[in-house]
Structure formats: C-alpha cells, structure tokens
Design a protein around this motif. Structure first.
Motif, PDB file in Angstrom:
ATOM      1  N   SER A  12      48.337  87.870  41.171  1.00 59.35           N
ATOM      2  CA  SER A  12      49.056  87.409  42.357  1.00 59.35           C
ATOM      3  C   SER A  12      49.460  85.938  42.262  1.00 59.35           C
ATOM      4  O   SER A  12      50.327  85.482  43.015  1.00 59.35           O
ATOM      5  N   LEU A  13      48.839  85.197  41.323  1.00 58.70           N
ATOM      6  CA  LEU A  13      49.138  83.762  41.220  1.00 58.70           C
ATOM      7  C   LEU A  13      48.753  83.278  39.836  1.00 58.70           C
ATOM      8  O   LEU A  13      47.736  83.694  39.282  1.00 58.70           O
ATOM      9  N   THR A  14      49.574  82.408  39.248  1.00 60.43           N
ATOM     10  CA  THR A  14      49.259  81.811  37.946  1.00 60.43           C
ATOM     11  C   THR A  14      49.435  80.302  38.035  1.00 60.43           C
ATOM     12  O   THR A  14      50.176  79.791  38.867  1.00 60.43           O
ATOM     13  N   ALA A  15      48.721  79.589  37.139  1.00 55.20           N
ATOM     14  CA  ALA A  15      48.839  78.126  37.096  1.00 55.20           C
ATOM     15  C   ALA A  15      48.328  77.645  35.752  1.00 55.20           C
ATOM     16  O   ALA A  15      47.558  78.335  35.067  1.00 55.20           O
ATOM     17  N   LYS A  16      48.767  76.440  35.371  1.00 61.01           N
ATOM     18  CA  LYS A  16      48.253  75.815  34.153  1.00 61.01           C
ATOM     19  C   LYS A  16      48.338  74.305  34.306  1.00 61.01           C
ATOM     20  O   LYS A  16      48.988  73.784  35.220  1.00 61.01           O
ATOM     21  N   SER A  17      47.640  73.630  33.396  1.00 64.28           N
ATOM     22  CA  SER A  17      47.599  72.168  33.460  1.00 64.28           C
ATOM     23  C   SER A  17      48.960  71.568  33.156  1.00 64.28           C
ATOM     24  O   SER A  17      49.850  72.210  32.573  1.00 64.28           O
ATOM     25  N   GLU A  18      49.094  70.287  33.531  1.00 63.80           N
ATOM     26  CA  GLU A  18      50.324  69.551  33.267  1.00 63.80           C
ATOM     27  C   GLU A  18      50.209  68.814  31.950  1.00 63.80           C
ATOM     28  O   GLU A  18      49.188  68.855  31.269  1.00 63.80           O
ATOM     29  N   SER A  19      51.258  68.109  31.572  1.00 59.72           N
ATOM     30  CA  SER A  19      51.246  67.324  30.334  1.00 59.72           C
ATOM     31  C   SER A  19      50.198  66.219  30.461  1.00 59.72           C
ATOM     32  O   SER A  19      49.788  65.832  31.549  1.00 59.72           O
ATOM     33  N   PHE A  20      49.767  65.670  29.310  1.00 62.30           N
ATOM     34  CA  PHE A  20      48.713  64.661  29.317  1.00 62.30           C
ATOM     35  C   PHE A  20      49.123  63.392  30.052  1.00 62.30           C
ATOM     36  O   PHE A  20      48.299  62.703  30.627  1.00 62.30           O
ATOM     37  N   GLN A  21      50.405  63.046  30.038  1.00 61.73           N
ATOM     38  CA  GLN A  21      50.833  61.849  30.761  1.00 61.73           C
ATOM     39  C   GLN A  21      50.622  62.027  32.258  1.00 61.73           C
ATOM     40  O   GLN A  21      50.144  61.150  32.955  1.00 61.73           O
ATOM     41  N   MET A  22      50.977  63.217  32.732  1.00 54.66           N
ATOM     42  CA  MET A  22      50.785  63.504  34.150  1.00 54.66           C
ATOM     43  C   MET A  22      49.288  63.601  34.460  1.00 54.66           C
ATOM     44  O   MET A  22      48.827  63.186  35.534  1.00 54.66           O
ATOM     45  N   GLN A  23      48.495  64.104  33.513  1.00 58.01           N
ATOM     46  CA  GLN A  23      47.047  64.160  33.710  1.00 58.01           C
ATOM     47  C   GLN A  23      46.466  62.757  33.857  1.00 58.01           C
ATOM     48  O   GLN A  23      45.633  62.512  34.712  1.00 58.01           O
ATOM     49  N   ARG A  24      46.958  61.825  33.021  1.00 59.62           N
ATOM     50  CA  ARG A  24      46.415  60.460  33.081  1.00 59.62           C
ATOM     51  C   ARG A  24      46.736  59.801  34.419  1.00 59.62           C
ATOM     52  O   ARG A  24      45.943  59.047  34.963  1.00 59.62           O
ATOM     53  N   ASP A  25      47.914  60.089  34.955  1.00 54.52           N
ATOM     54  CA  ASP A  25      48.246  59.564  36.287  1.00 54.52           C
ATOM     55  C   ASP A  25      47.307  60.138  37.338  1.00 54.52           C
ATOM     56  O   ASP A  25      46.858  59.447  38.254  1.00 54.52           O
ATOM     57  N   THR A  26      46.973  61.435  37.188  1.00 52.39           N
ATOM     58  CA  THR A  26      46.075  62.083  38.132  1.00 52.39           C
ATOM     59  C   THR A  26      44.662  61.522  38.009  1.00 52.39           C
ATOM     60  O   THR A  26      43.958  61.355  39.004  1.00 52.39           O
ATOM     61  N   ILE A  27      44.228  61.232  36.770  1.00 54.82           N
ATOM     62  CA  ILE A  27      42.889  60.685  36.536  1.00 54.82           C
ATOM     63  C   ILE A  27      42.678  59.425  37.380  1.00 54.82           C
ATOM     64  O   ILE A  27      41.677  59.266  38.063  1.00 54.82           O
ATOM     65  N   PHE A  28      43.662  58.516  37.343  1.00 53.73           N
ATOM     66  CA  PHE A  28      43.541  57.261  38.077  1.00 53.73           C
ATOM     67  C   PHE A  28      43.365  57.527  39.563  1.00 53.73           C
ATOM     68  O   PHE A  28      42.532  56.935  40.237  1.00 53.73           O
ATOM     69  N   LEU A  29      44.142  58.495  40.087  1.00 50.47           N
ATOM     70  CA  LEU A  29      44.099  58.797  41.508  1.00 50.47           C
ATOM     71  C   LEU A  29      42.765  59.443  41.896  1.00 50.47           C
ATOM     72  O   LEU A  29      42.110  59.018  42.844  1.00 50.47           O
ATOM     73  N   VAL A  30      42.327  60.457  41.126  1.00 46.15           N
ATOM     74  CA  VAL A  30      41.109  61.191  41.469  1.00 46.15           C
ATOM     75  C   VAL A  30      39.880  60.302  41.381  1.00 46.15           C
ATOM     76  O   VAL A  30      39.017  60.308  42.255  1.00 46.15           O
ATOM     77  N   ILE A  31      39.800  59.504  40.304  1.00 45.39           N
ATOM     78  CA  ILE A  31      38.637  58.647  40.131  1.00 45.39           C
ATOM     79  C   ILE A  31      38.533  57.652  41.280  1.00 45.39           C
ATOM     80  O   ILE A  31      37.462  57.424  41.844  1.00 45.39           O
ATOM     81  N   ASN A  32      39.646  57.067  41.660  1.00 42.32           N
ATOM     82  CA  ASN A  32      39.604  56.084  42.741  1.00 42.32           C
ATOM     83  C   ASN A  32      39.256  56.737  44.078  1.00 42.32           C
ATOM     84  O   ASN A  32      38.499  56.177  44.873  1.00 42.32           O
ATOM     85  N   ILE A  33      39.761  57.937  44.315  1.00 40.74           N
ATOM     86  CA  ILE A  33      39.425  58.614  45.563  1.00 40.74           C
ATOM     87  C   ILE A  33      37.939  58.948  45.597  1.00 40.74           C
ATOM     88  O   ILE A  33      37.246  58.715  46.577  1.00 40.74           O
ATOM     89  N   SER A  34      37.412  59.470  44.460  1.00 43.02           N
ATOM     90  CA  SER A  34      36.008  59.864  44.438  1.00 43.02           C
ATOM     91  C   SER A  34      35.100  58.655  44.581  1.00 43.02           C
ATOM     92  O   SER A  34      34.073  58.714  45.242  1.00 43.02           O
ATOM     93  N   HIS A  35      35.487  57.528  43.989  1.00 43.22           N
ATOM     94  CA  HIS A  35      34.647  56.331  44.091  1.00 43.22           C
ATOM     95  C   HIS A  35      34.678  55.746  45.493  1.00 43.22           C
ATOM     96  O   HIS A  35      33.759  55.067  45.918  1.00 43.22           O
ATOM     97  N   MET A  36      35.763  56.018  46.231  1.00 44.75           N
ATOM     98  CA  MET A  36      35.851  55.525  47.613  1.00 44.75           C
ATOM     99  C   MET A  36      35.107  56.443  48.577  1.00 44.75           C
ATOM    100  O   MET A  36      34.932  56.125  49.744  1.00 44.75           O
TER     101      MET A  36
END
Length: 770
Positions: free
Chosen positions: A734-758
C-alpha cells in the motif's frame, strides 16, 4: 563437654557396630569429618571393632586429616579405657536410649530419608499474616506464615563441614535460617525457657527426630552476628559501627563475666569489647576470643553463624577496599582456620569472596552445588521455595483462582544442579500478601550499583546481555544461554577497574540473582560416577524469570543511554505509525549521530561487519520486547531466517515489522540502494510473512544497507487481503519509500541532531497511538 566425650556410649556398644552403624555413630559425634574421609572408612570397611584398634599410622593410611586424627585417637583411648576385664562375667552395660534409636528401623538409621521429606512433604505453619520483610525466626513462627525449613538444621549439623559458606541472592531466607539455627542450638538457662523455646519447633518436621533434639537442642554455645548496615561513610565510622556490633554481641554473653571463670587478662579483654574501648587489633580477635570464653564457660566448642559476611567488602565506595578486606580476612581467619574452640562455622552472604578460598578449609555451598557421594545436593533447596511448597502455600491461602503458571513465569526459575526449580521467596510472600502479580524484588539499591558496572562493560558483553534479554521472551525452544566461566571466588575491588572482564561480570550477576545457571554433571554424580571439572569449564547462564527480565529491560535502557532511548522510541515508532517515508529520511541521520566508525571494526570482514549492524538495531529495539510484542532475531520463518522481526502478541495491536540487513561494499548511493532493494526482495522471496498471526493486518518491511557510518533504507507497507491466510500473495503493498541522496541526508542530519539536542523529540507512550 567437648565433642569427643563418650559418657553417653560404651566400649561394648561400639565394638558391636557394623560399618554402617559405625559411620552413623561418627556422624553423630560431629567430629568434623568430611565426605571423603567418611567414604575412606566405608572403602576400608572399618567397623566398631576395627576402629577401636586404629592407631595414628593406620588413620593416616585412611587419609584422615591431622587435626581429626588427634580427635579420633582421643576417642579411641577413651573408649578403650572403658574396656571390661576378661574375668568380668557380669552383664554388659545397658545400651542408652540414643543407641537404641540407632538400632531401630526408623528415620535415624536411614539418615538420608529425612532429606527426601524436604521435597516430598511440604509443611506450612500458619500463626499470623504474610510478612515478607520479617527475618527473625521467633516472630516468623509465632505471628506469621512459615514454610518449614527446619530440616536445614539437621542437614547443617550432620553434613556441614567445619567451615561452611552458603551464598544466595538477597531476600532468599538466609537471615531467617540463621535465626532458626541460633534459636534451636543456643543454650537455655531455665526449664521454662527450654519449654517455651522448644514449643516453637513442635509443629515443624524436626520435632519428629527425638534423638537429634536430645543431642543438639539448646546444647551448643552459639555466636550469631550480622555485619549488615555497618556505617561505611568513612573508615573510622565503620570501625565505630563494628565496635557497637561487637559490644552488643558480648552483652548477650554477659553471663560469662558473672561466672568469674575468666583470667584477669581475658576479663579485661571482654570488658574492653563490652565498653567499646578497643582498637582494631581487639576487633580482629573479638570473635575468636568469645569462642574461647564460651568454651571456658560451657566446656564445649562453639558454633559461629555470620550473616552478611561479605556486606562490608561490597560497600566500600568511600573506604579503602584493602583496609576493609584485611580487617575481615584476619577476623574470619582467626575463627575458621584451626581454631580449637570452634566446632562449626557458617558464613552466609551474596558472593564467595576471594580471601575465604585462601583459608582452604571453607566449603562453599551455592545453589548449583553438585550432589555429594550421598547423592544429595546439600542445602540446594533450603533457601527459597520449591514447586511443591508453592502449591501447598497457595492451597492454604485465601486467594482464589491462582494461576500457578503465571506465578512460575514471574517468580520461579532459579535452578539447582539436580533440576529443582526455586521460587524467589520474598516475591512470593509479597504476592500472597498483596494479591497482585508484579515486581517486588527488583529496583533495589544493589541494582543501581550493578547497572553502574554494566555501563563500564565493552560492547561485546553488552551484546551478550541483550541477547539474554531478547531470548527470555522468545518461545521455550528458542531460549538462549550465554556460556561463561563461573569464577570460584571474587574480589569486589575488581569492579572498580575501568574495564571489566566478562567472567567477573556474569559471576556477580549470577550470585546476585539476576541470572540462573544450568550445571552439567549432576546426573553423573547421582549415578555415582566421577565428574571432572577443568579450569576452563563454562557454565550456561540465562534470565530466571519475568520479574528479573523486567529489571533487565530497565538496565538495557540505562546501558544504551537515555538520549539514545528517546531517539530510538521516536524513530521506530514511525514504523508502527506506517510513516515509512519519514523513517527512511531520518534513520540514516540518527544512526550516523549515534555510532562511531571505530565501533564497527574492519569493513573487510563482511560477516562480522553485518553482525555488528544487526546487534546495533537489535539493541535499539529492546523497548518493544515484552507483553505486547516479541522481538525475534535470526529465527527460521518461511524458507530462511529473517534478520529481525517484531511480532505482535497482543491482539489489540495489528502491526508486524520485518528487518533485513545488507552490507554494501562502498558508500556509492546507487550501490547501497541496490543492496537495500535486494534485502526487500529477499523478504518476499523467502516468504518471511509466513505464520503471521491472524490478528495482524499490516506488515512493515524494512531493508537497510550499511557501509561504515552510512545507511540506506528501502521499505514498504503491506495490507492483508484475505482474513486468515498468511501466504505472500495475500499481502498487497500500500506504500513504498526509500532514503534520499547522501547530500540530502547530511542536511537532515544537521536538523535532526539539533532538534534532539534541544529536547523537542516527541515520545509516544504506545507505538501504535497516532
């Protein structure tokens, strides 16, 4: 009267003993012979007549220890001095009642029969309410509910060695049994006191053995002390606390001073301990000196009972361990090694401490003790409750419709070497008092200390611990053991090191009650065969019951770390919410933040590398293991073994999750995506959906490709088409998904880490609550 006195038996009687009667006679004399020495007498076919002709050289040939040879020679000489002249034609001396009992066909002639009663005939004495926190025997028997363990007294007095160590987890009845021993053995000074105290045992099994009561009840000077709750805030405070304990102990025996039999020197020592005006050297000799004073008063050797003998050594956070170790090692050595005023000594505690092994003569009786030559595993069921005792206890209680299977799951599981399962007594009494099956024994201060040790363990030890936890909730045939060497003795200061050895960690956890052991060799011993144990023998360990497993769940969270647990809950709850798109986006970022590439190891060793990733995800999923879900790893399903599956066991939750892991040879995005797709296809081709419970409507399938600190995910959500069927064709994507390119992953890393640390990461109480 010393233990070798023969006033109660004659030369003529001993002379007529066959080998069996002679051995029984020696056991009753309580001379301190061990099993090997008794067996040697059997092998040499020594009877009463040949015993009376033994000399020093012959006893040495029978491999009798020197100190016992002296006792036996004295006994032989005393008996021979009673020998009647050949011209004496008078009637033989009358056989005393004690000896008549030996000749009758009753329990006394068959000394092993009473041990069997311990398992086959549970006896419950009810004189009050359940009180799990009570340990004083007199209060227990007069105002509580008592499971009869009185045959422990006979077992100890007949088969215990001169110096004995019994280790059990906390709150397993150690203090109660010592209190019972003390109450039975210690002298009475008036007939009224004797009658009153004897009445405490009238409903217990030991009351049936009149000969034993006649020989032992109130007939032994006893030193009984506990070293629990010494003040350990500083060395001086601990010494002051120890002085107070010794002062109270001497106060109990103040009658010795009143008798005026002590020399001036001994009287001064006694008063110094009594008044607490002593230095460390006096404290070291306090117990051995008291044994001497009791001998002077009673003309009989003492029995010493030491409760929580290891408590000072395991509570030295603020004190130098070596100082405490030296003080108590010296104290224990003075009473346990070649002390002529001590008949028997019993140390009771949590762990076998290394310095006791240095005394050579201390015999250790853990719960897993192998059967002796008499085919009995001594004391193995004297602490804690057996299955038959639990059944008898619940029958006599007021609670109705008790599910014994649930009780067993929660509180049973400690195993003796001969296969007897032992229930945690504190938890069982607490359950019967409250009527609620829950966790009573865990969450203590000792647990906080243990988790501190576990945090210091390396990753390999943590992985073994995690496997034990996951295995506990799996099906019976799928339970795992961890094989580790059980150390014969420990030093507590070993846990102050930065890195802990796995043998020491598992030995501590086992003796503390957080693991149980499966021992090999018991069946062979029961058949009379020789069992050889090599130094490198490993023991099988597992979690004993559900109550302890819940403690492990909390510990695993702490070992992983609070922040990581929160991040785990947040990221994996996305799968239960079917939000695979967000999971594929955020998991690589969180994964990169939580791990160091140096943890992973050599990337060229593909199998080991893949195993590390497997263990990493498995550890992250500990929170889901329990009533509602099973987390199973590498279990056969369909045509192969799925890496990890989270299976719903609660019909209220209708989602399963399947993981498959692959290792990519490089971090090339196309290569990693290809690996992930292969993993997803493998789930379908190998039919990992087989045997899905009928109440499960949704399966989330996740394939993760790893390379060093990089991860790529392909996932889809499947819905069941037809009710009941679990074949692959009955599921629709009913639904499929996959990861994004590594550049987009690195942008997400910065966002997730900062949110989790806050601290803004959302945590759901239940993974399927949207």
């Amino acid at each position: 009267m010393s233990s070798t006195t023969t006033a109660d038996i004659s030369y003529e009687v001993v002379k007529e003993f066959d080998t069996e009667a002679f051995i029984t006679f020696l056991i009753k004399k309580k001379l301190g012979l061990n099993e090997n020495e008794i067996q040697n007498f059997y092998d040499q076919r020594i009877d009463g007549d040949s015993f009376l002709m033994l000399n020093e050289e012959r006893l040495k040939e029978c491999k009798i220890r020197m100190e016992l040879r002296i006792k036996l020679i004295n006994l032989i000489n005393n008996l021979n001095n009673q020998k009647q002249p050949d011209t004496d034609s008078g009637p033989p001396k009358k056989c005393l009642k004690l000896i008549k009992d030996l000749e009758e066909d009753d329990d006394e002639k068959k000394p092993m029969k009473w041990l069997k009663q311990s398992k086959d005939n549970p006896n419950i004495v009810i004189n009050g309410n359940y009180n799990p926190d009570e340990s004083d025997f007199t209060k227990f028997i007069t105002s509580g509910i008592f499971i009869d363990k009185s045959l422990f007294i006979m077992e100890f007095m007949i088969y215990g060695e001169q110096a004995n160590l019994i280790t059990r987890p906390r709150q397993f009845g150690k203090s109660t049994n010592l209190s019972m021993l003390y109450t039975f053995l210690t002298p009475t000074f008036t007939e009224e006191e004797k009658t009153q105290r004897l009445s405490l045992f009238k409903d217990l099994r030991i009351s049936k053995f009149k000969w034993f009561i006649k020989s032992n009840f109130g007939n032994w000077p006893v030193i009984h002390i506990s070293f629990k709750d010494l003040n350990i805030k500083s060395w001086q405070l601990m010494l002051n606390s120890l002085k107070q304990k010794m002062s109270k102990l001497y106060e109990k025996h103040h009658y010795i001073l009143d008798d005026k039999k002590l020399s001036n020197t001994n009287e001064k020592f006694f008063k110094k301990i009594l008044n607490g005006t002593t230095d460390q050297s006096y404290l070291t000799d306090a117990l051995s000196s008291l044994a001497e004073y009791l001998y002077i008063y009673f003309n009989k050797c003492s029995i010493i009972l030491i409760d929580e003998y290891d408590w000072p050594m395991k509570n030295t956070e603020k004190i130098d361990y070596d100082d405490v170790n030296f003080l108590f090692q010296s104290m224990y050595s003075s009473i346990a090694k070649d002390n002529e005023y001590v008949h028997k000594i019993l140390f009771v505690g949590l762990l076998p401490i290394s310095f006791l092994s240095g005394l050579n003569n201390v015999e250790h009786f853990p719960i897993h003790i192998l059967p002796s030559i008499h085919k009995c595993a001594y004391f193995s069921d004297s602490f804690g409750f057996t299955q038959k005792e639990i059944e008898a206890l619940t029958r006599k209680g007021t609670l109705k419709n008790i599910n014994l299977s649930n009780l067993s799951s929660y509180y049973n599981g400690y195993q003796t070497s001969i296969g007897t399962n032992i229930y945690n007594p504190y938890s069982m009494i607490s359950f019967l008092k409250n009527g609620v099956i829950t966790n009573y024994w865990i969450n203590s201060s000792s647990g906080k200390t243990l988790v501190g040790y576990l945090k210091k363990c390396d990753q390999s030890i943590k992985e073994k611990i995690q496997k034990l936890f996951y295995s506990f909730y799996s099906s019976q045939n799928d339970k795992l053991f961890v094989k580790v060497k059980l150390m014969s003795c420990l030093q507590y200061d070993i846990f102050k090191k930065k890195e802990l050895e796995i043998d020491a960690v598992f030995t501590l956890l086992y003796y503390s009650g957080y693991l149980t052991a499966k021992m090999d060799g018991a069946n062979a011993r029961l058949k009379g065969e020789v069992v050889e144990f090599w130094k490198n023998t490993k023991i099988k360990f597992m979690i004993p019951n559900r109550e302890v497993a819940e403690q492990w769940r909390e510990w695993i969270y702490e070992i992983i770390g609070t922040d990581q647990v929160k991040m785990n809950k947040n990221i994996y709850n996305l799968l239960f919410k079917k939000d695979i798109k967000t999971f594929c986006k955020e998991f690589p970022a969180i994964y990169m933040d939580m791990v160091s590439y140096h943890d992973i190891g050599d990337t060229t060793r593909t199998k080991l590398h893949e195993g590390w990733y497997h263990a990493f995800v498995l550890g992250s999923l500990a929170m889901y293991h329990g009533d509602d879900y099973q987390v199973v790893s590498n279990r056969e399903v369909g045509l192969d073994r799925a890496d990890i599956r989270i299976i719903s066991t609660n019909k209220e939750y209708n989602t399963n999750i399947t993981f498959e892991f692959k290792v990519a040879l490089s971090e090339d995005c196309d290569m990693m995506e290809s690996c992930a797709e292969k993993g997803l296809n493998q789930i379908d081709e190998k039919n990992y959906r087989a045997n899905t419970p009928s109440h499960v409507k949704t399966i989330v399938e996740v394939a993760i490709a790893f390379h060093k600190k990089h991860a790529f995910i392909s996932a889809h959500v499947l819905q069941r088409i037809e009710k009941g069927s679990s074949i692959s064709s009955n599921w629709k994507i009913s639904l499929t998904a996959k990861s994004e390119s590594f550049q987009m992953q690195r942008d997400t890393i910065f966002l997730v880490i900062n949110i989790s640390h806050m601290g803004f990461v959302d945590i759901y109480a239940n993974p399927e609550v949207l």
